[in-house]
Design an enzyme around this catalytic site. Structure first.
Site, PDB file in Angstrom:
ATOM      1  N   ARG A 113      12.447  12.924  82.468  1.00  0.00           N
ATOM      2  CA  ARG A 113      13.836  12.709  82.905  1.00  0.00           C
ATOM      3  C   ARG A 113      14.453  11.468  82.266  1.00  0.00           C
ATOM      4  O   ARG A 113      15.325  10.829  82.844  1.00  0.00           O
ATOM      5  CB  ARG A 113      13.937  12.625  84.432  1.00  0.00           C
ATOM      6  CG  ARG A 113      13.622  13.935  85.141  1.00  0.00           C
ATOM      7  CD  ARG A 113      13.907  13.822  86.636  1.00  0.00           C
ATOM      8  NE  ARG A 113      13.386  14.985  87.342  1.00  0.00           N
ATOM      9  CZ  ARG A 113      13.009  14.979  88.623  1.00  0.00           C
ATOM     10  NH1 ARG A 113      13.102  13.870  89.335  1.00  0.00           N
ATOM     11  NH2 ARG A 113      12.557  16.066  89.189  1.00  0.00           N
ATOM     12  N   ARG A 156      20.407  10.130  85.023  1.00  0.00           N
ATOM     13  CA  ARG A 156      21.346   9.358  85.839  1.00  0.00           C
ATOM     14  C   ARG A 156      21.146   7.849  85.831  1.00  0.00           C
ATOM     15  O   ARG A 156      22.029   7.120  86.274  1.00  0.00           O
ATOM     16  CB  ARG A 156      21.285   9.865  87.287  1.00  0.00           C
ATOM     17  CG  ARG A 156      21.850  11.258  87.463  1.00  0.00           C
ATOM     18  CD  ARG A 156      21.695  11.732  88.894  1.00  0.00           C
ATOM     19  NE  ARG A 156      20.300  12.009  89.221  1.00  0.00           N
ATOM     20  CZ  ARG A 156      19.872  12.276  90.444  1.00  0.00           C
ATOM     21  NH1 ARG A 156      20.725  12.278  91.461  1.00  0.00           N
ATOM     22  NH2 ARG A 156      18.588  12.525  90.658  1.00  0.00           N
ATOM     23  N   ASP A 182      17.393  22.433  82.308  1.00  0.00           N
ATOM     24  CA  ASP A 182      16.861  22.555  83.667  1.00  0.00           C
ATOM     25  C   ASP A 182      15.868  23.704  83.706  1.00  0.00           C
ATOM     26  O   ASP A 182      16.026  24.697  82.980  1.00  0.00           O
ATOM     27  CB  ASP A 182      18.000  22.811  84.664  1.00  0.00           C
ATOM     28  CG  ASP A 182      17.528  22.662  86.106  1.00  0.00           C
ATOM     29  OD1 ASP A 182      17.499  21.518  86.597  1.00  0.00           O
ATOM     30  OD2 ASP A 182      17.165  23.676  86.737  1.00  0.00           O
TER      31      ASP A 182
END
Length: 350
Positions: free
Chosen positions: A35, A39, A85
């Site tokens: 990841r 974010r 994803d």
């Protein structure tokens, strides 16, 4: 590009992560983070605000390529992981997919209530991801290994059956016990679609792939053998029949001691370790020439300071005599300070 890697004068850049996956012990330990495109990066948050929802970003080939490359530009990781994803596969198989704000993904119809045969395939979703792969492959430097990925069949099935994630995957586990024939049909369909999807990613330009089995830890040993090891072995054998030298990382999160069987029976080129695995145990019990990946606790990365330094040095010391890729035990968390990632890279690359 702000690249933290140093190369001796006069030498060409090398894909040290790819070499490690192929079983070579490189002088410098390669590093990437699960990841890593996401974010915790302000540039990601800015781009996502421009593009709207997460799924819209995944299917925008130009934007998704930019997100994939953002952490390479900022940190110079040795590997770029495709921004996408794991639920692209059920979306392409015909389930509707959307993301509820603050709650995560949703799939409909739930296969608790509908048959697999009722789904209408949507292969265009795969094509959108292949376009992203081509865009990234055209932009990455020669020193960066490009990794594609897919969710493993058991984990994908948990979402397809229940329509969303859950803490213990109880609905899917119950379904697998009560109607093994129907569940086997679902697993086989996921295997077929995953092979197609990964072959497409490879053709479009990835160097290696990772199979994420995020919910592997919820199964009993017999069910783990049936729904984790066997399907992953099937995928890996079919990929290697076409691409014999393709590195494939298997990451069965929560597998614990079942990693021994996973490593010996799936044919994975490398094994990802989650943060609950003792590196000493893994080094002792898994084959000495098998590349291992991991396994810093993502919370130690958030904490920083002595906790981070001690953990990083311990992992590097344990794995210094085998092919090793430094990574987290799971995905980087959104509130991770960027300066802690920079410190991690300094520690690994000293």
């Amino acid at each position: 590009m702000d690249d933290h890697r140093s190369m001796p004068n006069g030498t060409e850049p090398q894909k040290i992560l790819l070499q490690t996956l192929l079983g070579k012990k490189t002088e410098q330990t390669p590093v990437w983070l699960m990841r890593q495109a996401g974010r915790y990066l302000p540039e990601y948050r800015e781009l996502r605000a421009q593009k709207g929802g997460f799924l819209e970003l995944c299917y925008d080939a130009e934007a998704a390529a930019e997100v994939t490359i953002q952490p390479i530009k900022r940190f110079g990781f040795d590997g770029a992981i495709l921004f996408s994803d794991i639920l692209i596969v059920p979306h392409a198989m015909g389930q509707k997919l959307w993301f509820e704000a603050g709650e995560g993904p949703r799939l409909a119809p739930k296969l608790l209530d509908a048959s697999l045969a009722s789904l209408e395939r949507a292969p265009e979703h795969f094509e959108a991801i292949y376009a992203t792969v081509r865009n990234v492959a055209a932009q990455l430097g020669d020193e960066t290994t490009f990794m594609g990925f897919a969710g493993s069949p058991w984990t994908i099935a948990t979402y397809m059956v229940n329509g969303q994630g859950s803490k213990d995957q109880a609905a899917t586990r119950r379904f697998a016990y009560q109607d093994e024939a129907a569940f086997s049909e679902l697993i086989n369909a996921i295997v077929d679609n995953t092979v197609t999807y990964l072959l497409g990613q490879i053709k479009a330009g990835v160097d290696a792939v990772q199979l994420f089995d995020s919910w592997a830890g919820s199964l009993s040993p017999a069910q783990f053998e049936k729904w984790v090891i066997a399907p992953n072995a099937d995928i890996i054998s079919r990929l290697k029949a076409v691409h014999p030298d393709l590195p494939i990382i298997g990451f069965p999160k929560g597998a614990g001691a079942k990693l021994i069987a996973y490593a010996s029976e799936t044919g994975a080129s490398a094994i990802g370790l989650d943060e609950t695995i003792d590196p000493v145990w893994a080094h002792k019990n898994l084959p000495a020439d098998l590349p291992l990946q991991g396994n810093l606790d993502p919370l130690a990365l958030i904490a920083g300071g002595e906790a981070l330094e001690t953990s990083v040095r311990h992992i590097l010391q344990i794995f210094e005599d085998r092919p090793h890729i430094f990574n987290l035990g799971h995905g980087i968390l959104p509130d991770t300070p960027i300066e802690h990632v920079e410190k991690l890279l300094t520690l690994v690359r000293q």
